[in-house]
Scaffold this motif. Structure first.
Motif, PDB file in Angstrom:
ATOM      1  N   ASP A  56       0.827  -1.211   0.000  1.00 49.44           N
ATOM      2  CA  ASP A  56       0.000   0.000   0.000  1.00 49.44           C
ATOM      3  C   ASP A  56       0.864   1.266   0.000  1.00 49.44           C
ATOM      4  O   ASP A  56       0.483   2.294   0.554  1.00 49.44           O
ATOM      5  N   GLN A  57       2.022   1.181  -0.614  1.00 53.29           N
ATOM      6  CA  GLN A  57       2.983   2.286  -0.641  1.00 53.29           C
ATOM      7  C   GLN A  57       3.609   2.381  -2.031  1.00 53.29           C
ATOM      8  O   GLN A  57       3.834   1.357  -2.682  1.00 53.29           O
ATOM      9  N   TRP A 265      -0.588  -0.195  -7.015  1.00 55.36           N
ATOM     10  CA  TRP A 265      -1.927  -0.549  -6.563  1.00 55.36           C
ATOM     11  C   TRP A 265      -2.101  -0.253  -5.073  1.00 55.36           C
ATOM     12  O   TRP A 265      -1.207  -0.481  -4.259  1.00 55.36           O
ATOM     13  N   LYS A 266      -3.291   0.283  -4.742  1.00 51.85           N
ATOM     14  CA  LYS A 266      -3.662   0.559  -3.354  1.00 51.85           C
ATOM     15  C   LYS A 266      -4.975  -0.170  -3.048  1.00 51.85           C
ATOM     16  O   LYS A 266      -5.777  -0.455  -3.957  1.00 51.85           O
ATOM     17  N   THR A 267      -5.203  -0.443  -1.792  1.00 50.62           N
ATOM     18  CA  THR A 267      -6.369  -1.240  -1.405  1.00 50.62           C
ATOM     19  C   THR A 267      -7.688  -0.573  -1.776  1.00 50.62           C
ATOM     20  O   THR A 267      -8.711  -1.256  -1.905  1.00 50.62           O
ATOM     21  N   ASN A 268      -7.697   0.740  -1.965  1.00 54.72           N
ATOM     22  CA  ASN A 268      -8.951   1.424  -2.315  1.00 54.72           C
ATOM     23  C   ASN A 268      -9.164   1.537  -3.829  1.00 54.72           C
ATOM     24  O   ASN A 268     -10.178   2.068  -4.270  1.00 54.72           O
ATOM     25  N   ASN A 302      -3.291  -5.570  -9.394  1.00 53.41           N
ATOM     26  CA  ASN A 302      -3.536  -5.736  -7.957  1.00 53.41           C
ATOM     27  C   ASN A 302      -2.685  -6.867  -7.386  1.00 53.41           C
ATOM     28  O   ASN A 302      -1.815  -7.429  -8.064  1.00 53.41           O
ATOM     29  N   ARG A 303      -2.946  -7.236  -6.133  1.00 53.06           N
ATOM     30  CA  ARG A 303      -2.114  -8.236  -5.463  1.00 53.06           C
ATOM     31  C   ARG A 303      -2.320  -9.652  -5.989  1.00 53.06           C
ATOM     32  O   ARG A 303      -1.508 -10.537  -5.724  1.00 53.06           O
TER      33      ARG A 303
END
Length: 466
Positions: A56-57, A265-268, A302-303
Motif C-alpha cells: 500500500d505504498q 496498486w492501493k487497497t482502495n 492488484n495483489r
C-alpha cells in the motif's frame, strides 16, 4: 556455494552466445528514425507492479521480505488483452523499482522473484504475452536502489557493476526491447549524479547490447525542455508538475500519467473511480500526439496480479473512443543527445561585473534554475570557465535564462593564447556547439550584442566520444 562476483558475472554475460548474437545483428537504425518510430507508437501501457503493490505504498520498506510478493492469479495475458482493447501499441513494466526488488530471474541478487512464493519470471511472462498480441515491449529500471544501498553518498564500484550486470540480463534474455525507461538518476529527489553512476558508460552498454533500444531517463524535473540531456526521448511526469509545451515542443517526447490516484496498486483502487476515459483521450492522448509526444498511461495490477475491473472497463472505453490514425508528422531535425559528463560543472569561473546575487558560479552549479547575470551597465559582457589544467573537449552548450543574447563568440585558451571556437549558430535559449576536439585550460563566452542584460543558467563543456 560461493557467490559469483558481479564483475565476473558481467564478464560471463558479455561473452555469452546470446550476447554475441545481439552484437552481430544488423546495423543500428539511425537515432532520428527510432525517435520517429517511438512517437508514432502514440499510446502505451505503463505497468507499475512490484514489492510496493503488496505494501500500500509507492515507496515501501527496502527491507520488505521477498515472501510478500505473491500474486496468486498472475496473468500477463490479461494485461496484454487490456492494452490491446485500448488500442495501445506497447507496454512498459517496472522490472526493478526504487526499493530494489527484481521481478526477473536474476543472478545478481537474492532479492528477486525466484525467492518469492511466485517463483516465476514476471518479465519473461510479460514480454511473451505482449508480443503475442502484437505489442512492442519496453522495460523500466530504477538506478536508485534502497535495498542494495545504491543511494546518495553510498555508491561503490560494486553498485555500478550490479547495474551493468542487471541491464545486461534484461537486454540479452528477453528479445528485442524497444525502449528502456530509467528512473531515480540525477533527479532532484534521487541525488545520484551522472558521475556517481557514469551515464555514458551505461548508455553505451545499452547500445552495444541492443543498438536500436532507445534509452530515456525520467529527468525532466532537472533538465531544460529545449534539449535532449542524457536521454533519447524527452519525458514528462504530469503528476510531478511536468507538462510539455504544446506551443514550442520540437523534441520526441513521452508524457506519463496513472489512471488511478497513484502509480502502484492501493487497497482502495477497486472502489475508487479511475480517471475519465473521454478526458484521457481528448485532453491527453489527442493533444499530446499533436506535438510529437507519446502518451503512456499507467495501470497498476492488484495483489492477485490482475488489472482491476474498473480499470479494464475504462481502457475498453478508451479503445472505443480513440483509434490511431497512422504516423505523426516528421519530427524536426534536432541535435544528438548529450550523454557525456559536464567538465565545467563546479569548476572555477569568472565573468564581467555582476551583482553578488547573480554571481558567476551560478552558471556552472549544475542547477538550471539559478543563473549568472551581467550587470546591465556592462557593454561587452563575458563569462569564463577556468580549468585547473589543460582538458580536451569538443562541445560547448549555453542555456540562457531568458533569450537576450543576439550575437556572441566562443574562445578557448591554449598555452596562454586565446583561439576562436565555432561562431554562434543556434536559435533560442539553448545553444549547442559541436566542433573538432581541442585542448585548453579556459573557455570564454563573449557577448557581442544583447537586447537586455544577459543571464546564463548553465554552461556545459564536454568531451564526447565520437
Amino acid at each position: 556455494m560461493k557467490k559469483i562476483s558481479l564483475r565476473f558475472l558481467l564478464a560471463i554475460l558479455l561473452l555469452s552466445p546470446v550476447m554475441m548474437k545481439a552484437q552481430l545483428k544488423s546495423a543500428a537504425t539511425p537515432l532520428a528514425t527510432l525517435q520517429q518510430q517511438f512517437v508514432d507508437l502514440r499510446f502505451g501501457m505503463f505497468i507499475h507492479f512490484n514489492i510496493p503493490t503488496f505494501m500500500d505504498q509507492d515507496w515501501p520498506d527496502p527491507e520488505a521480505p521477498a515472501s510478500i510478493f505473491n500474486p496468486a492469479k498472475l496473468d500477463c495475458n490479461q494485461w496484454a488483452a487490456t492494452a490491446k482493447a485500448a488500442n495501445m501499441s506497447y507496454g512498459c513494466l517496472t522490472t526493478k523499482h526504487h526499493s530494489g526488488f527484481c521481478i526477473w530471474d536474476t543472478k545478481t541478487t537474492d532479492y528477486n522473484v525466484m525467492n518469492s512464493p511466485l517463483k516465476r519470471d514476471v518479465v519473461k511472462e510479460y514480454t511473451t504475452a505482449f508480443r503475442a498480441k502484437g505489442l512492442k515491449v519496453m522495460l523500466y529500471y530504477s538506478i536508485l536502489d534502497t535495498h542494495h544501498k545504491l543511494r546518495p553518498h553510498s555508491i561503490t564500484q560494486k553498485h555500478i557493476e550490479m547495474v551493468k550486470a542487471q541491464l545486461t540480463e534484461l537486454l540479452t534474455k528477453y528479445g528485442e526491447i524497444t525502449a528502456l525507461i530509467i528512473d531515480g538518476w540525477d533527479a532532484p529527489w534521487s541525488r545520484i549524479s551522472y558521475d556517481d553512476v557514469p551515464f555514458e558508460e551505461v548508455y553505451r552498454l545499452v547500445k552495444s547490447l541492443q543498438p536500436n533500444c532507445l534509452l530515456m531517463d525520467l529527468n525532466a524535473a532537472k533538465y531544460p525542455a529545449e534539449g535532449l540531456f542524457y536521454t533519447d526521448i524527452k519525458s514528462y511526469e504530469q503528476g510531478a508538475g511536468q507538462h510539455i509545451s504544446k506551443e514550442s515542443n520540437k523534441l520526441p517526447a513521452l508524457s506519463c500519467l496513472p489512471i488511478n490516484t497513484a502509480w502502484f496498486w492501493k487497497t482502495n483502487f477497486p472502489t475508487t473511480p479511475v480517471k475519465d476515459p473521454a478526458k484521457l483521450v481528448n485532453d491527453n492522448l489527442v493533444e499530446l500526439n499533436k506535438v510529437w509526444c507519446n502518451f503512456i498511461l499507467n495501470v497498476a495490477p492488484n495483489r492477485d496480479g490482475l488489472i482491476d475491473d474498473n480499470a479494464v472497463a475504462a481502457l475498453e472505453q478508451i479503445g472505443k473512443l480513440w483509434k490511431p490514425q497512422g504516423q505523426l508528422p516528421v519530427l524536426p531535425a534536432g541535435e544528438t543527445p548529450i550523454i557525456s559528463s559536464n567538465l565545467a560543472k563546479h569548476q572555477p569561473s569568472n565573468s564581467s561585473w555582476s551583482d553578488d546575487m547573480n554571481i558567476m558560479d551560478f552558471a556552472n552549479d549544475d542547477d538550471f534554475k539559478s543563473s549568472w547575470q551581467s550587470n546591465k551597465t556592462v557593454k561587452q559582457p563575458w563569462y569564463e570557465i577556468d580549468f585547473d589544467k589543460d582538458k580536451s573537449f569538443n562541445m560547448v552548450t549555453i542555456l540562457e535564462d531568458g533569450n537576450n543574447i543576439k550575437k556572441y563568440h566562443l574562445e578557448y585558451n591554449e598555452n596562454g593564447i586565446w583561439k576562436p571556437l565555432a561562431a554562434s549558430k543556434s536559435e533560442g535559449r539553448l545553444k549547442i556547439h559541436r566542433f573538432d576536439r581541442v585542448w585548453g585550460n579556459k573557455v570564454r563566452i563573449s557577448v557581442d550584442e544583447c537586447s537586455a542584460a544577459p543571464a546564463i543558467a548553465e554552461v556545459g563543456v564536454y568531451d564526447e566520444r565520437r
